[in-house]
Design an enzyme around this catalytic site. Structure first.
Site, short mmCIF file in Angstrom:
data_model
loop_
_atom_site.label_atom_id
_atom_site.label_comp_id
_atom_site.label_asym_id
_atom_site.label_seq_id
_atom_site.Cartn_x
_atom_site.Cartn_y
_atom_site.Cartn_z
CG HIS A 295 49.20 34.52 41.42
ND1 HIS A 295 49.43 34.94 42.24
CD2 HIS A 295 48.74 35.68 40.30
CE1 HIS A 295 48.78 36.33 42.67
NE2 HIS A 295 48.57 35.91 41.30
CD GLU B 296 47.94 44.89 33.62
OE1 GLU B 296 46.67 45.07 32.65
OE2 GLU B 296 48.89 45.69 33.51
CG ASP B 297 50.21 39.74 34.36
OD1 ASP B 297 50.64 41.06 33.54
OD2 ASP B 297 50.12 39.40 35.09
CG ASP C 126 46.40 39.66 43.01
OD1 ASP C 126 47.54 38.49 42.59
OD2 ASP C 126 46.39 40.59 42.41
MN MN Z 1 47.59 38.15 40.04
#
Ligand code: MN
Length: 717
Positions: free
Chosen positions: A48, A76-77, A139
C-alpha cells in the site's frame, strides 16, 4: 510493486538532487514496520505505501513527499512514533506524516452527508501543506483500487460514498483529473452497481455491434493530420460509464440519444498547430453547432486551455475532439501536481493562514477539463467560498454569498442584529459579495431589525429563512396593530367602545385561537371589521355617502412640496402597500387606502371610480395621506418615481410621436408604456404611462405637452 532500487531510480530520473539514501531508508523502514501486517486482501501491507509513493512519483513530486508517502501509515498503524520519524527522516518528512496521520484520524460519518462540506473544509484546514493533501489523495486512490477486497459491504459503500463526496471533490478542485476520474468510476460502480452494469452491457453491445471504431477513427484522424504536415499524437477513448451517466442525468436524455460517447484527443507541439489541426478537422468534417469552445484564446480562469469541438467524424460517427499542446495536456490531467513539477516547492507556506489562502487561490484556478467544466452545477461542493471570522474560524459559504449570509452562518441572532460589516478591516455594504480568504467582521446592534431588503441579496437558505421568519412575525404585529385601529375607528364612528373580550364568542366560528388572531386577520384583510362588528353589534350600519363625505371633508389638497419618498401617513410602518393600477396615484393626489385581502393596502386616488366597488365595506377604507414631513434633503435625494397614465390625442403625422417623446424628456419624465387606443381621421389617441416624481411634476409635464403644436388634448386618467 516497485522494488527499493526501482523506486529510488524513478525519483532520481526527474530529480537529480533527491536524497537517494533517505529514499532507500524510508522504503526499508516501511517494510520493516509493516512487516507483520496484511491488507484485507491478504497481501503484505507494505504494498500500500509503496503504491501511494508510486502515484506521487508519477506526478514527479519531490523526494520529501515520496518519503512521507512511504511512511504515511507507520505512525497510525505501527508502533512508530512521530519522534522517531523526526529523528530519522527530519522535520519536513515528520510534518507531512503527521498531517496525513491527523487526517486519517478524523472520523467521518458518511450517513450525515450534510457534513461533507465541513469535512472537506476540515481536510483543507488540517492539511497545512498541499503535499499532505496530495499524499492523502494518492492514499485514497490506492484504497479505492483495492476496495473490492474489503469484505464488509457496508464498509465498501461507506468508503465509496466518502470518496465521492470528499476526495473526488478535492481532487477535482486541485485539477487532478486522471486521479479524480479513476476514483469516481470505482465509487460509481460500488454505489450504483445496477446502473454501472447496464451501462457497461450497453457499451459492450455497441462496441461489438458496430465494431470498435476507435482505432479506425484514430487512424483516419492521423492520416488527416499527416497529409497536412501536422505532427500529432492522437488517442481515442470511450467516456467512462460514470461520465456517461452524469451526462444522461444532466441533459435528461437516454443512452440511445447520447451519441458522443467517444472522445478523441489531438496533442500537437505548438499553439499554431492546434489551430491548424482544427482547420483540417473543420474542412473535412461537418461541425456540430454549439459545441465549439476555444479555451486557448480564452483560457478558463484556472488556466485550463484546449480547443473543444464536436463533428460528424470518420465513419459517420458523432465524436468529440479536444486539441491541445503537450503542456496544456499536462496541466489538464495533473492540475496542481503539474504546477508542482514545474516550480517545485512554491506552495510551501509558513503559516497556516498563508497556506490556506494559497490553496484557496489554487482551488480557484485549478481545474480539471471536460465534464468538470461543463457540469460544475452538478457538483455538491464545487462552488464554495471560504472566509474567516476575526478569530480565524473558517466559514464556508456558497460562492456569491454576501456579508449577510456570513452573519447568519455565524448565528441567526448575529444575523438578526446585524447592522454593518467590515471586510478585511474596511466597512462595506451588507450586500457585498464575499471572496475567498476574506476576513469578515459583523457589526451588530442590541436590537433585532432585519430588513426585508436583505432577502434579495442573501443566497443561503439559512439566511433567507431566518429573515423571512423575522419579517413574518413582525408583519403579524403590524396586522394586529392595524386591525385594532380599524376596529376602533369603525366602532368610534357609532359611539361604541372597542373591547377585545367582546369578540371571544366568535373564535370558534372563525377557527382561531385568540382574539388577537382574529384582529390580526382584520388587519391583514382576511375578514372585514364590518362583518366582525355587526355580529356583536347588529345595529351598526354605514353607507358609501357617509364615508365619502368624511374623506372629502379633508381640507388638504397638498400644497406644500410633496415628498417623492414612498411615505404615507396613516399606515403602520413597513406595511405592504400597492399603488392601484386603475388610477395611478402620485404624491400630491388625494388618496385613500383600501385593505386588500392577504395583500396589504392598495392606494387609490380619491377620485377613482373603482372605489365605488368598496362602498359596502367602509371598514376597509383607511385614511391616509402623503407624508410631507420629510426634509428637503430626503426629498431631493429620493429617486423614486410613480407611474401616471395620460390619454393623449395628437395629430397623426410624421414626427408627431418624436415630438411627444422629446417634450416628455424635456420635462424630465420618461415614457414607460404606450398603447394606441384609436387611430382615425388624422388623429392618434394614445394611453401613455409616464414616470413622474409627484403630482406637481405630473402637472408640469401635462402643461408642457399642452404647449406642443402636434398635441390636441391631454387628459389624466
Ligand atoms: Mn494509507
Amino acid at each position: 510493486m516497485l522494488s527499493e532500487s526501482e523506486l529510488a531510480n524513478k525519483v532520481k530520473a526527474y530529480d537529480k538532487n533527491a536524497d537517494e539514501a533517505a529514499l532507500r531508508r524510508a522504503y526499508a523502514f516501511a517494510n520493516k514496520m509493516h512487516h507483520e501486517q496484511k491488507r484485507e486482501s491478504g497481501e503484505p501491507y507494505v504494498i500500500h505505501p509503496i503504491n501511494v509513493a508510486e502515484t506521487l512519483i508519477n506526478y514527479h513530486m519531490d523526494a520529501t513527499s515520496i518519503i512521507a508517502a512511504l511512511l504515511h501509515d507507520t505512525v497510525e498503524d505501527t508502533s512508530t512514533s512521530l519522534e522517531e520519524i523526526r529523528n530519522i527522516f527530519g522535520e519536513d518528512v515528520a510534518k507531512l506524516v503527521d498531517g496525513v496521520t491527523k487526517l486519517t484520524r478524523i472520523e467521518w460519518n458518511s450517513d450525515k452527508s450534510k457534513q461533507a462540506g465541513n469535512f472537506q473544509k476540515l481536510v483543507l484546514a488540517m492539511s497545512q501543506d498541499i503535499r499532505v493533501l496530495l499524499i492523502k489523495l494518492a492514499d485514497r486512490l490506492h484504497n479505492m483500487r483495492t476496495l473490492t477486497s474489503v469484505h464488509s459491504e457496508s464498509k465498501r459503500i461507506r468508503i465509496a460514498k466518502e470518496t465521492m463526496e470528499i476526495y473526488v471533490q478535492l481532487a477535482e478542485r486541485l485539477g487532478l483529473h486522471a486521479l479524480k476520474t479513476e476514483m469516481e468510476d470505482i465509487a460509481f460502480r460500488i454505489l450504483h452497481p445496477d446502473v454501472y452494469e447496464s451501462l457497461a452491457v450497453r457499451l459492450n453491445f455497441l462496441r461489438e455491434n458496430a465494431g470498435n471504431l476507435i482505432p479506425d477513427i484514430v487512424a483516419d484522424l492521423k492520416k488527416d493530420m499527416s497529409i497536412n504536415g501536422i505532427k500529432a499524437e492522437i488517442s481515442g477513448r470511450e467516456k467512462t460509464p460514470y461520465s456517461i451517466w452524469r451526462k444522461m442525468q444532466k441533459q435528461n436524455i437516454t443512452f440511445e440519444e447520447l451519441c458522443d460517447i467517444v472522445a478523441f484527443r489531438i496533442i500537437v507541439d505548438t499553439v499554431g498547430d492546434c489551430y491548424q489541426a482544427l482547420g483540417v478537422i473543420n474542412t473535412k468534417y461537418p461541425m456540430i453547432p454549439g459545441r465549439y469552445k476555444d479555451y486557448i484564446s480564452t483560457p478558463k480562469p484556472n488556466g485550463y486551455s484546449s480547443i473543444h469541438t464536436s463533428v460528424i467524424g470518420p465513419k459517420n460517427r458523432r465524436i468529440e475532439i479536444q486539441i491541445r499542446t503537450k503542456e496544456m495536456h499536462e496541466v489538464a490531467e495533473n492540475g496542481v501536481a503539474a504546477h508542482w513539477s514545474y516550480k517545485q516547492g512554491s506552495y510551501e507556506g509558513s503559516s497556516q493562514f498563508k497556506w490556506l489562502r494559497g490553496l484557496l487561490d489554487i482551488m480557484e484556478q485549478a481545474s480539471s477539463p471536460e465534464e468538470f467544466l461543463d457540469n460544475t452545477k452538478m457538483e455538491m461542493y464545487a462552488d464554495q467560498v471560504f472566509c474567516f471570522t476575526p478569530k480565524g474560524d473558517l466559514v464556508s459559504l456558497p460562492t456569491s454569498a454576501t456579508a449577510i449570509d456570513f452573519a447568519y452562518a455565524v448565528h441567526s441572532s448575529v444575523g438578526n442584529r446585524c447592522i454593518g460589516v467590515k471586510i478585511n478591516g474596511r466597512i462595506k455594504p451588507l450586500r457585498t459579495m464575499l471572496a475567498n480568504g476574506d476576513q469578515v467582521e459583523i457589526i451588530t446592534s442590541k436590537v433585532q431589525n432585519p430588513s426585508p431588503e436583505w432577502e434579495r441579496f442573501a443566497v443561503t437558505g439559512k439566511a433567507r429563512a431566518a429573515i423571512r421568519r423575522f419579517i413574518r412575525n413582525q408583519k403579524r404585529e403590524q396586522y394586529l396593530e392595524l386591525g385594532r385601529q380599524i376596529m376602533q375607528k369603525d366602532l368610534k364612528a357609532s359611539g361604541k367602545e372597542y373591547n377585545e373580550k367582546d369578540y371571544v364568542p366568535l373564535l370558534g366560528k372563525y377557527k382561531v385561537d385568540t382574539v388577537e388572531d382574529l384582529i390580526a386577520g382584520v388587519g391583514e384583510g382576511i375578514y372585514t371589521a364590518h362583518e366582525i362588528i355587526i355580529q356583536i353589534h347588529p345595529d351598526m350600519k354605514s353607507t358609501m355617502s357617509t364615508i365619502m363625505e368624511s374623506f372629502k371633508k379633508r381640507t388638504t389638497r397638498i400644497k406644500k412640496k410633496p415628498a417623492g419618498r414612498l411615505q404615507i401617513k396613516g399606515l403602520i410602518p413597513n406595511m405592504a402597500i400597492y399603488f392601484a393600477g386603475c388610477c395611478h396615484p402620485v404624491p400630491g393626489d388625494r388618496i385613500v387606502g383600501i385593505i386588500t385581502t392577504g395583500k396589504g393596502v392598495t392606494i387609490h386616488n380619491l377620485a377613482c371610480k373603482t372605489l365605488e366597488k368598496f362602498a359596502a365595506e367602509p371598514e376597509r377604507w383607511i385614511d391616509i395621506d402623503w407624508n410631507d414631513d420629510l426634509t428637503q434633503a430626503e426629498t431631493e435625494n429620493e429617486e423614486k418615481t410613480y407611474t401616471a397614465r395620460l390619454n393623449i390625442v395628437l395629430l397623426d403625422k410624421p414626427g408627431a410621436l418624436g415630438l411627444l417623446s422629446t417634450t416628455v424628456a424635456k420635462a424630465k419624465s420618461n415614457i414607460c408604456n404606450v398603447n394606441t387606443v384609436n387611430r382615425s381621421f388624422g388623429f392618434l389617441e394614445l394611453l401613455v404611462d409616464l414616470e413622474v416624481k409627484n403630482a406637481e411634476h405630473l402637472e408640469n409635464v401635462i402643461d408642457m405637452l399642452r404647449t406642443c403644436p402636434v398635441i390636441n388634448s391631454v387628459k389624466r386618467i
